[in-house]
Design an enzyme around this catalytic site. Structure first.
Site, PDB file in Angstrom:
ATOM      1  N   SER A 321       0.963  -1.173  -0.043  1.00 13.32           N
ATOM      2  CA  SER A 321       0.254  -0.130  -0.049  1.00 13.32           C
ATOM      3  C   SER A 321       0.816   1.285   0.032  1.00 13.32           C
ATOM      4  O   SER A 321       2.023   1.176   0.382  1.00 13.32           O
ATOM      5  CB  SER A 321      -0.963   0.125   1.225  1.00 13.32           C
ATOM      6  OG  SER A 321      -0.138   0.543   2.445  1.00 13.32           O
ATOM      7  N   ASP A 322       0.251   2.395  -0.477  1.00 11.57           N
ATOM      8  CA  ASP A 322       1.044   3.644  -0.249  1.00 11.57           C
ATOM      9  C   ASP A 322       0.937   3.903   1.254  1.00 11.57           C
ATOM     10  O   ASP A 322       0.228   3.219   1.994  1.00 11.57           O
ATOM     11  CB  ASP A 322       0.307   4.805  -0.747  1.00 11.57           C
ATOM     12  CG  ASP A 322       1.342   5.798  -1.307  1.00 11.57           C
ATOM     13  OD1 ASP A 322       2.376   5.997  -0.489  1.00 11.57           O
ATOM     14  OD2 ASP A 322       1.095   6.700  -2.319  1.00 11.57           O
ATOM     15  N   CYS A 323       1.625   4.963   1.809  1.00 15.18           N
ATOM     16  CA  CYS A 323       1.802   4.887   3.298  1.00 15.18           C
ATOM     17  C   CYS A 323       0.513   5.184   3.977  1.00 15.18           C
ATOM     18  O   CYS A 323      -0.226   6.712   3.373  1.00 15.18           O
ATOM     19  CB  CYS A 323       2.998   5.943   3.748  1.00 15.18           C
ATOM     20  SG  CYS A 323       4.358   5.147   3.262  1.00 15.18           S
ATOM     21  N   ALA A 325      -2.274   4.080   3.540  1.00 13.12           N
ATOM     22  CA  ALA A 325      -3.591   4.116   2.515  1.00 13.12           C
ATOM     23  C   ALA A 325      -4.609   3.104   3.416  1.00 13.12           C
ATOM     24  O   ALA A 325      -5.690   2.944   2.513  1.00 13.12           O
ATOM     25  CB  ALA A 325      -3.016   3.463   1.188  1.00 13.12           C
TER      26      ALA A 325
END
Length: 799
Positions: A321-323, A325
């Site tokens: 995931s993006d941070c 997310a």
């Protein structure tokens, strides 16, 4: 008891300890000196990675498994497994922006290449690959030196630069899907250790991660942030069969409920770079984005992560995931009712690791509540540990493995610094040279005025996600080495230019032979979490430029440092501005690169990888995800493929100190007879003059390929490296066809007066096809026009 002198020495040592540089062994598993190693099947390097991973997971408790699902994965001492940090960055050089890389040892820096948007402007695939190679080497050297806790780099950013205001557009290869797809594959191959032509080696020098999957290209605009944004667009109603059948009722449904991101836009704009990254680049990582697409968070979208990436494309790697997310799926978007629901949603959809601690915090309660199974966790762990094994981190000390001999001496080598200089020079775009003010002559420039807030600050050259560079030289310092009498004035304190020393700048301009102005943007104007509101130069920059230009003895030269495009219509038509260069964020060698271009030691050949729009484009909402124009509503479309307005500078624009001409060779094919190659009757669609590409299959498509030869001549007066761009144009834009579309490019070096033939392999299925409203690729019979420069060549596709 120690003497006072000893105490002082000890105290000094303690104070200096954090500043001292150290060299450590890299962290690894399966140490042969440990007696337990021989009993672990997961340490047996003769076995397949899948079997080793299955064994490793069987040794873990549920608590240990869950702890591995965050980007900071703790050690498992009883199995001899060290901690691992998944988050490192290498967008245009190894960076310390993530958690895994540390420049606190004997390696204090890494080569800082130009920001990606400028590197893309070279349209030179070989350089893209070489930069990836260099970054992979330096990343592995830093790891081998004990200054890294991971080898998974969350780069490249391959989102389409769809809107000129996007603060992160600078990180991307631009607006064209074909260019971005090519860049993605070559950067990944270089970084991971594959050849330029490609391959699927299981062993990784470093791991690349393509981001942000998908339809992500807005950070913070008009109060709407990337965390809550739901990417929804309507169809091209004029061409929609539903519109023809339902008429105004369809419009009412749109206004009430909205419709999905069109399959047409997904297939021919948003998804191609990611598909190429997986299929052509064999990337070992993908990052799902913050935004939702048609209501579903990308990290919780089984159709995207499992069915498309892993199923259709054959992705073999991990998905992060993006941070934070995962947390926003519940906390900000409200898509998941509880934290446990969010964790269950993403892991069941196919995500493997969370940047952040949210999954680690809530996975156990999700299991207890029946919202997540241990099997889902095992699936994710299988992907994660497979990557660490492919990196050689479970084979004993990496120093004795294939990439273990990459030493600190291979960071910041002269070869890599020369590559950084070459990439910057090749990317710089000459936008104007109306009175042949350029190149400057060292013998004729007795005094030089340098004005502008971007002239004398090395950090302005780097762009975002940059690490500490090997060395730096500002544009001012570089120009001072060319002209002894160089005089400098900032003119504005920063690019914001809220106040300006116009009178002092005018006075300087009148006192020197030539003036070079360094203007544009900086990271206070465009960056992650900050999109622009305007496309014009900020603050008082235009007033400063115009005042200086009109006061100077000769036409001035304007150098723009910026990632996104700016509306400089005033400068384009101002007679007292003789030359304009766009230099992006050119990296550690950017100052020298600019000077070499200005003084003719390098003949500029860069081409714009993004359309430069007028300020009026700011009336278009960034949240409108449609690519194609809608004349009925006045929507102008986006990018060179669909934008119907008049650009300031078009995609692919770029001048040179030389003049080049093109001719299509007579040996190029001009008629493609479909039935001579394959029996195509079964592939005809209801539209009687179109063929379904998917049904045709790869073998049939392969038989239709043909060669097109473009003769290119450099008429002088200088040698030059020149990108040849090959476009396709259809007779009309019916069915949502682009106005034109890039289908190939090559960089060729020609001496003054030299001519060369540039050969392009054209695949009708790939290059002459279009995407229909349902996302299907179709090939139409009839005329297709190949274009390069002002030359066109007609291809007829016949039954």
């Amino acid at each position: 008891m120690r003497s006072p002198k000893d105490v002082h020495v000890l105290l000094l040592y303690v104070l200096l300890l954090p500043l001292m540089v150290v060299s450590l062994d890299p962290p690894f598993s399966c140490d042969p000196s440990s007696p337990s190693t021989s009993s672990f099947t997961f340490c047996k390097t003769t076995l397949a990675v899948d079997k080793r991973v299955v064994d490793l997971i069987s040794h873990l408790t549920l608590e240990e498994k869950i702890a591995q699902l965050g980007d900071i994965a703790p050690s498992i001492p009883r199995l001899g497994i060290p901690a691992y940090k998944w988050w490192s960055e290498s967008l245009h050089g190894v960076s310390d922006s993530g958690r895994g890389i540390h420049f606190n040892g004997t390696i204090p820096s890494a080569t800082s290449f130009p920001q990606v948007i400028l590197t893309a402007a070279s349209f030179n695939p070989r350089i893209w690959y070489q930069i990836g190679q260099a970054i992979g080497i330096e990343g592995r050297a830093i790891y081998n030196n004990g200054q890294a806790e991971g080898l998974t780099f969350w780069s490249p950013n391959i989102n389409i630069f769809r809107d000129p205001r996007w603060g992160r557009g600078q990180e991307t290869p631009g607006e064209d899907p074909m260019t971005t797809s090519k860049y993605a594959a070559l950067y990944v191959r270089g970084l991971q250790g594959d050849s330029f032509e490609g391959g699927s080696s299981a062993e990784l020098k470093a791991s690349a991660c393509c981001k942000h999957f998908t339809a992500y290209d807005m950070d913070n605009w008009d109060g709407i942030t990337r965390y809550k944004f739901n990417a929804i667009v309507s169809r091209q109603l004029a061409n929609s069969e539903l519109y023809c059948d339902w008429g105004t009722s369809w419009l009412i449904l749109i206004s009430l409920f909205g419709v999905q991101v069109s399959a047409q836009d997904l297939e021919d704009t948003y998804q191609p770079p990611f598909k190429s990254c997986v299929e052509e680049g064999r990337a070992s990582g993908i990052m799902c984005s913050y935004n939702r697409v048609n209501g579903v968070p990308t990290c919780a979208d089984d159709n995207l992560l499992s069915k498309t990436a892993r199923g259709s494309w054959g992705f073999y790697g991990y998905i992060t995931s993006d941070c934070d997310a995962v947390s926003i799926i519940h906390d900000a978007q409200g898509y998941a009712k509880t934290a446990e629901d969010a964790v269950g949603d993403v892991l069941k959809a196919g995500m493997d690791v969370n940047c952040g601690g949210y999954v680690q915090k809530y996975a156990m309660s999700a299991v207890q509540q029946g919202k997540l199974s241990e099997g889902d966790i095992n699936r994710a762990l299988h992907n994660l540990f497979s990557i660490r094994m492919r990196l050689g981190l479970f084979n004993g000390n990496p120093k004795y493995e294939a990439y273990g001999k990459i030493a600190p001496s291979q960071v910041c080598t002269q070869k890599h610094q020369n590559l950084a200089l070459e990439a910057a020079k090749d990317g710089i775009v000459l936008l104007k040279n109306s009175v042949d003010i350029l190149p400057l002559s060292r013998s004729k420039v007795k005094s030089l005025g340098v004005i502008g807030p971007n002239a004398n600050n090395a950090t302005k050259l780097l762009g975002n996600y940059a690490g500490p560079p090997c060395k730096h030289i500002t544009p001012l310092e570089a120009l001072q080495s060319y002209v002894k009498d160089t005089r400098y004035l900032a003119g504005c304190a920063t690019a914001a230019c809220n106040s300006s020393s116009i009178s002092e700048a005018v006075q300087l301009a009148t006192s020197v032979d030539f003036v070079v102005m360094f203007m544009g943007l900086d990271l206070e104007q465009e960056r992650e979490e900050l999109d622009r509101v305007d496309l014009v130069l900020p603050g008082m920059q235009q007033s400063l430029i115009t005042s200086v230009a009109r006061a100077a003895k000769r036409p001035v030269i304007l150098v723009l440092l910026c990632g996104g495009p700016v509306d400089i219509t005033f400068a384009k038509y101002e007679k007292k501005i003789g030359g304009i260069l766009w230099a992006g964020y050119p990296g550690e060698a950017g100052g020298l690169a600019i000077a070499q271009v200005l003084f003719g030691e390098h003949n500029p050949g860069g081409k714009l990888p993004v359309t430069w729009y007028p300020q009026s484009f700011t009336s278009v909402a960034m949240t409108d995800m449609r690519m194609r124009a809608d004349p009925a509503s006045g929507y102008p479309g986006r990018t060179y493929r669909f934008y119907t307005g008049k650009p300031v500078f078009e995609f692919g624009y770029g001048l040179s100190y030389s003049n080049y001409s093109y001719e299509f060779s007579a040996e190029s094919e001009n008629t493609i007879y479909m039935n001579k190659s394959v029996s195509l009757d079964a592939f005809k669609m209801s539209e009687s003059f179109s063929y379904d590409i998917k049904k045709m299959g790869s073998e049939a498509c392969k038989k239709l390929k043909f060669l097109t030869v473009v003769g290119v001549k450099n008429h002088g007066p200088m040698d030059g490296k020149h990108p040849v761009l090959l476009f396709l144009r259809w007779p009309d834009v019916l069915h949502g066809r682009p106005m034109k579309q890039l289908i190939g490019f090559q960089s060729v070096h020609l001496k003054a007066g030299e001519k060369a033939d540039v050969k392009f392999v054209v695949s009708p299925c790939k290059h002459l096809s279009r995407t229909n409203v349902d996302g299907m690729k179709v090939l139409d019979q009839g005329s297709h026009f190949l274009m390069t420069g002002k030359k066109e060549y007609q291809i007829s596709v016949m039954a």
